[in-house]
Design a protein around this motif. Structure first.
Motif, PDB file in Angstrom:
ATOM      1  N   LEU A  54       0.831  -1.147   0.013  1.00  0.00           N
ATOM      2  CA  LEU A  54      -0.043  -0.505  -0.176  1.00  0.00           C
ATOM      3  C   LEU A  54       0.578   1.171   0.059  1.00  0.00           C
ATOM      4  O   LEU A  54       0.516   2.628  -0.093  1.00  0.00           O
ATOM      5  CB  LEU A  54      -1.271  -0.197   1.086  1.00  0.00           C
ATOM      6  N   GLY A  55       2.280   1.326   0.542  1.00  0.00           N
ATOM      7  CA  GLY A  55       3.365   2.219   0.359  1.00  0.00           C
ATOM      8  C   GLY A  55       2.769   2.966  -0.545  1.00  0.00           C
ATOM      9  O   GLY A  55       3.804   3.940  -1.384  1.00  0.00           O
ATOM     10  N   GLU A  56       3.116   1.513  -1.730  1.00  0.00           N
ATOM     11  CA  GLU A  56       3.467   1.902  -3.063  1.00  0.00           C
ATOM     12  C   GLU A  56       2.589   3.198  -4.191  1.00  0.00           C
ATOM     13  O   GLU A  56       2.360   3.776  -5.115  1.00  0.00           O
ATOM     14  CB  GLU A  56       3.415   0.808  -4.059  1.00  0.00           C
ATOM     15  N   PHE A  57       1.217   3.499  -3.507  1.00  0.00           N
ATOM     16  CA  PHE A  57       0.362   4.030  -3.846  1.00  0.00           C
ATOM     17  C   PHE A  57       0.604   5.391  -3.970  1.00  0.00           C
ATOM     18  O   PHE A  57      -0.347   5.794  -4.353  1.00  0.00           O
ATOM     19  CB  PHE A  57      -0.879   3.498  -2.714  1.00  0.00           C
ATOM     20  N   ARG A  58       1.688   5.769  -2.665  1.00  0.00           N
ATOM     21  CA  ARG A  58       1.227   7.255  -2.861  1.00  0.00           C
ATOM     22  C   ARG A  58       2.382   7.572  -3.969  1.00  0.00           C
ATOM     23  O   ARG A  58       2.988   9.031  -3.374  1.00  0.00           O
ATOM     24  CB  ARG A  58       2.517   7.790  -1.183  1.00  0.00           C
ATOM     25  N   ARG A  59       3.012   6.988  -4.215  1.00  0.00           N
ATOM     26  CA  ARG A  59       4.042   7.143  -5.396  1.00  0.00           C
ATOM     27  C   ARG A  59       3.578   8.017  -6.640  1.00  0.00           C
ATOM     28  O   ARG A  59       3.447   8.975  -7.331  1.00  0.00           O
ATOM     29  CB  ARG A  59       4.985   6.246  -6.201  1.00  0.00           C
ATOM     30  N   PRO A  60       2.250   7.487  -7.252  1.00  0.00           N
ATOM     31  CA  PRO A  60       1.583   7.864  -8.479  1.00  0.00           C
ATOM     32  C   PRO A  60       0.941   9.628  -7.409  1.00  0.00           C
ATOM     33  O   PRO A  60       0.791  10.204  -8.646  1.00  0.00           O
ATOM     34  CB  PRO A  60       0.557   6.894  -8.473  1.00  0.00           C
ATOM     35  N   LEU A  61       0.398   9.653  -6.653  1.00  0.00           N
ATOM     36  CA  LEU A  61      -0.198  10.342  -5.918  1.00  0.00           C
ATOM     37  C   LEU A  61       0.978  12.039  -5.847  1.00  0.00           C
ATOM     38  O   LEU A  61       0.223  13.246  -5.733  1.00  0.00           O
ATOM     39  CB  LEU A  61      -0.717  10.074  -4.102  1.00  0.00           C
ATOM     40  N   ALA A  62       1.918  11.141  -5.213  1.00  0.00           N
ATOM     41  CA  ALA A  62       3.423  12.796  -5.284  1.00  0.00           C
ATOM     42  C   ALA A  62       3.672  12.742  -6.866  1.00  0.00           C
ATOM     43  O   ALA A  62       3.974  13.986  -6.865  1.00  0.00           O
ATOM     44  CB  ALA A  62       4.109  11.656  -4.912  1.00  0.00           C
TER      45      ALA A  62
END
Length: 108
Positions: A44-52
């Motif tokens: 779930l931490g990888e979902f922050r990359r597209p958001l950034a």
């Protein structure tokens, strides 16, 4: 009459293992193991990359993930590709900031 291994009786709703039907308790335990393994595969931490990177990328990522869970992996990925292709004209129509600054310096 005994059935061969791997063949279920007519109308049997349970999976067959070595000629015997697996009971509902075993199916429930197997389902729990599969769900546990699937949740360990998702970071779930990888979902922050597209958001950034870009908000629309996060929306595409979450829509693809949800559609894969709801409709099956093939149709979910196809829907994600279709959404990405549908968003492409919007990306092409609005240039990014560096190209705007270059265009402003180039004009008289």
């Amino acid at each position: 009459m005994e059935l061969p291994a791997g063949v279920a009786a007519e109308g049997s709703a349970h999976p067959v293992h070595r000629g015997r039907s697996i009971g509902p308790e075993s199916s429930t335990a197997l389902g729990a193991i599969v769900i546990f393994a699937a949740t360990r595969l998702i970071d779930l931490g990888e979902f922050r990359r597209p958001l950034a990177f870009r908000h629309s990328e996060f929306i595409l990522t979450s829509a693809t993930c949800r559609s894969a869970l709801i409709f099956d992996i093939l149709y979910g990925v196809l829907l994600g590709v279709a959404l990405s292709v549908a968003e492409m004209p919007a990306r092409i129509a609005v240039p990014t900031m560096p190209s705007w600054s270059w265009a402003c310096r180039a004009s008289p």
